[in-house]
Write a protein that holds these residues in place. Structure first.
Motif, PDB file in Angstrom:
ATOM      1  N   ASP A   1      95.244  38.650  51.262  1.00  0.00           N
ATOM      2  CA  ASP A   1      95.120  38.584  52.724  1.00  0.00           C
ATOM      3  C   ASP A   1      93.713  38.157  53.134  1.00  0.00           C
ATOM      4  OD1 ASP A   1      95.914  38.843  55.326  1.00  0.00           O
ATOM      5  OD2 ASP A   1      96.311  40.987  55.241  1.00  0.00           O
ATOM      6  N   ASP A   2      93.589  37.690  54.365  1.00  0.00           N
ATOM      7  CA  ASP A   2      92.294  37.302  54.936  1.00  0.00           C
ATOM      8  C   ASP A   2      91.545  36.348  54.022  1.00  0.00           C
ATOM      9  OD1 ASP A   2      93.055  39.111  56.847  1.00  0.00           O
ATOM     10  OD2 ASP A   2      91.736  40.710  56.165  1.00  0.00           O
ATOM     11  N   PHE A   3      92.270  35.443  53.408  1.00  0.00           N
ATOM     12  CA  PHE A   3      91.647  34.572  52.414  1.00  0.00           C
ATOM     13  C   PHE A   3      90.637  33.631  53.055  1.00  0.00           C
ATOM     14  CE2 PHE A   3      91.347  31.103  49.342  1.00  0.00           C
ATOM     15  CZ  PHE A   3      91.059  31.840  48.213  1.00  0.00           C
TER      16      PHE A   3
ATOM     17  N   ILE B   1      95.638  32.375  54.610  1.00  0.00           N
ATOM     18  CA  ILE B   1      94.415  31.827  55.203  1.00  0.00           C
ATOM     19  C   ILE B   1      94.104  32.607  56.478  1.00  0.00           C
ATOM     20  CG2 ILE B   1      93.329  29.783  56.203  1.00  0.00           C
ATOM     21  CD1 ILE B   1      95.113  28.063  54.464  1.00  0.00           C
ATOM     22  N   ASP B   2      92.897  33.135  56.538  1.00  0.00           N
ATOM     23  CA  ASP B   2      92.508  33.980  57.666  1.00  0.00           C
ATOM     24  C   ASP B   2      92.575  33.218  58.986  1.00  0.00           C
ATOM     25  OD1 ASP B   2      91.377  36.695  58.345  1.00  0.00           O
ATOM     26  OD2 ASP B   2      89.952  35.367  59.362  1.00  0.00           O
ATOM     27  N   ARG B   3      92.929  33.940  60.041  1.00  0.00           N
ATOM     28  CA  ARG B   3      93.121  33.263  61.323  1.00  0.00           C
ATOM     29  C   ARG B   3      91.824  32.714  61.922  1.00  0.00           C
ATOM     30  NH1 ARG B   3      94.267  38.578  63.178  1.00  0.00           N
ATOM     31  NH2 ARG B   3      92.674  39.331  64.611  1.00  0.00           N
ATOM     32  N   SER B   4      90.676  33.166  61.423  1.00  0.00           N
ATOM     33  CA  SER B   4      89.412  32.605  61.913  1.00  0.00           C
ATOM     34  C   SER B   4      89.285  31.127  61.531  1.00  0.00           C
ATOM     35  CB  SER B   4      88.228  33.400  61.364  1.00  0.00           C
ATOM     36  OG  SER B   4      88.234  33.412  59.960  1.00  0.00           O
TER      37      SER B   4
ATOM     38  N   ALA C   1      99.525  30.557  56.540  1.00  0.00           N
ATOM     39  CA  ALA C   1      98.459  30.533  57.547  1.00  0.00           C
ATOM     40  C   ALA C   1      98.801  31.552  58.624  1.00  0.00           C
ATOM     41  CB  ALA C   1      98.323  29.147  58.167  1.00  0.00           C
ATOM     42  N   GLU C   2      97.832  32.387  58.994  1.00  0.00           N
ATOM     43  CA  GLU C   2      98.084  33.394  60.030  1.00  0.00           C
ATOM     44  C   GLU C   2      97.352  33.020  61.310  1.00  0.00           C
ATOM     45  OE1 GLU C   2      96.702  37.036  58.204  1.00  0.00           O
ATOM     46  OE2 GLU C   2      94.675  36.686  58.887  1.00  0.00           O
ATOM     47  N   GLY C   3      97.793  33.587  62.420  1.00  0.00           N
ATOM     48  CA  GLY C   3      97.121  33.347  63.703  1.00  0.00           C
ATOM     49  C   GLY C   3      97.397  31.981  64.290  1.00  0.00           C
TER      50      GLY C   3
END
Ligand code: C2E
Ligand code: CA
Ligand code: CA
Ligand code: CA
Length: 280
Positions: free
Chosen positions: A181-183, A203-206, A237-239
C-alpha cells in the motif's frame, strides 16, 4: 526576543499537552468502541481498466462516535496502532470483511469471483499470529483464500525486510494475495520488490492527484507500472477522482483503479446493489 521565545515555547508546550490529552481521551473512547457498535466497515469498489468491470473492493474502517460524530481513520488508526488496540480491532475488521465478502464473492460481472482487500497495520504484521488469524477467518467464513487480499504499507515492510519477507511467505502459504500500500511514498525504490514477494502495488494517491498537470508524477507512475509488470506484479492506482486520471492510467496499462471517480466507500449492502445494477 527572549520573552517572545519563552512565550512561544510555553504556548508550544501547552499545545503539546493538549494533543497528548486528546490522544489519551481518544484511546479511552476507542476502547470498547467495537463492542458498542460504533465501528463499522465500508467498501470502496475497485475496477479493472481493461474492461471496466468491478473486480473487488477495499475494506475501510469507520468510527461513528456518539458525541464527536464520524471520526476519520487518519485520526484514530494511529491511536489504535500506538496503543495496541489495533490488535483487537484488526482481526475483527478482517472477519467482518471476509463475512460480508461472502455475500458478493460470486456477484462479479460474468460470474467472476470478486476479492476483498483488507488493510493490515505494521503492528499486526510484527505480531507473529497474523497468518493463523487469516487462516481462521477463511475457515470460519468459507471465503476462498484467493478472494482475500491484504494491504501492507511500504514502510512497515521495508523497516525490517528479512522479518517481513518471512511473514509474507507464511501469509502466501495461506493462499491470500499481498499488496504493498501507499507505494512510492516510502522512498524505498523498486529494488525492494525483488526481495519482498508481493502480488501487487498500490500507487499512492499523492502521485495520482496531479497526474494530468505534473509531468514528473506521470513519468514516475509510468515507470512504476513498467517495472512492476516486468516483475509480474499487479498495479493498482488509488485516489482516482477524474476521468482524465483514469484515462492516463488506463493508457499506461495500470491494471486496477479505485477512487471517487468510480465510487466513494459504501456499505456492504450498497456494494451488493451496485454489483446487481452493473450485472444486468
Ligand atoms: P488507505 O489504505 O490509503 O485508503 C485509501 C483512503 O483514500 C481511504 O481513506 C479512502 O476513503 C480514500 N479515498 C478513496 N478514494 C479517494 C479519492 O478519490 N480521493 C481522495 N482524496 N481520497 C480517496 P480512509 O477511509 O479515510 O482511510 C484512511 C487510511 O486509514 C487508509 O488509507 C488506511 O491506511 C487506514 N485504514 C482504514 N481502514 C483501516 C483498517 O481497517 N485497518 C488499518 N490498519 N488501517 C485502516
Ligand atoms: Ca489501503
Ligand atoms: Ca493506500
Ligand atoms: Ca495513502
Amino acid at each position: 526576543a527572549k520573552v517572545a521565545g519563552k512565550n512561544g515555547f510555553r504556548f508550544y508546550s501547552r499545545a503539546m499537552d493538549h494533543a497528548v490529552e486528546r490522544r489519551v481521551h481518544m484511546e479511552q473512547e476507542l476502547r470498547g468502541a467495537w463492542e458498542r457498535g460504533e465501528l463499522s466497515v465500508v467498501y470502496q469498489p475497485v475496477c479493472r481498466t481493461s474492461d471496466g468491470r468491478v473486480v473487488g473492493a477495499e475494506a475501510l474502517l469507520r468510527w461513528q462516535h456518539p458525541m464527536l460524530g464520524m471520526i476519520a481513520p487518519s485520526v484514530f488508526i494511529d491511536v489504535a496502532e500506538q496503543s495496541g488496540l489495533i490488535e483487537g480491532i484488526g482481526p475483527r475488521v478482517l472477519r467482518t470483511a471476509c463475512n460480508e465478502a461472502m455475500r458478493w464473492a460470486n456477484m462479479g460481472e460474468g460470474g467472476e469471483r470478486l476479492f476483498v482487500s483488507v488493510n493490515v497495520s505494521p503492528r499486526q504484521l510484527r505480531k507473529g499470529d497474523l497468518p493463523d488469524i487469516v487462516a481462521e477467518c477463511l475457515r470460519e467464513t468459507g471465503l476462498p483464500a484467493s478472494s482475500l487480499h491484504l494491504e501492507l504499507t511500504e514502510t512497515a515492510v521495508i523497516s525490517d525486510e528479512l522479518q517481513a519477507a518471512a511473514m509474507l511467505a507464511r501469509l502466501h502459504s495461506t493462499g491470500v494475495k499481498v499488496w504493498l500500500d501507499d507505494f512510492g511514498t516510502g522512498f524505498s525504490g523498486l529494488s525492494h520488490l525483488r526481495r519482498v514477494p508481493v502480488d501487487g502495488v498500490k500507487i499512492d494517491r499523492s502521485f495520482v492527484a496531479d497526474l494530468q498537470r505534473d509531468p514528473d508524477d506521470l513519468a514516475l507512475t509510468t515507470a512504476i507500472i513498467a517495472m512492476a509488470h516486468s516483475l509480474g506484479i499487479t498495479v493498482v492506482a488509488e485516489g482516482v477522482e477524474k476521468e482524465a486520471q483514469y484515462n492516463l492510467l488506463a493508457e499506461r496499462g495500470c491494471d486496477l483503479v479505485q477512487g471517487y471517480w468510480l465510487s466513494h466507500p459504501i456499505s456492504a449492502t450498497e456494494f451488493a446493489h451496485l454489483l446487481a445494477r452493473r450485472g444486468r
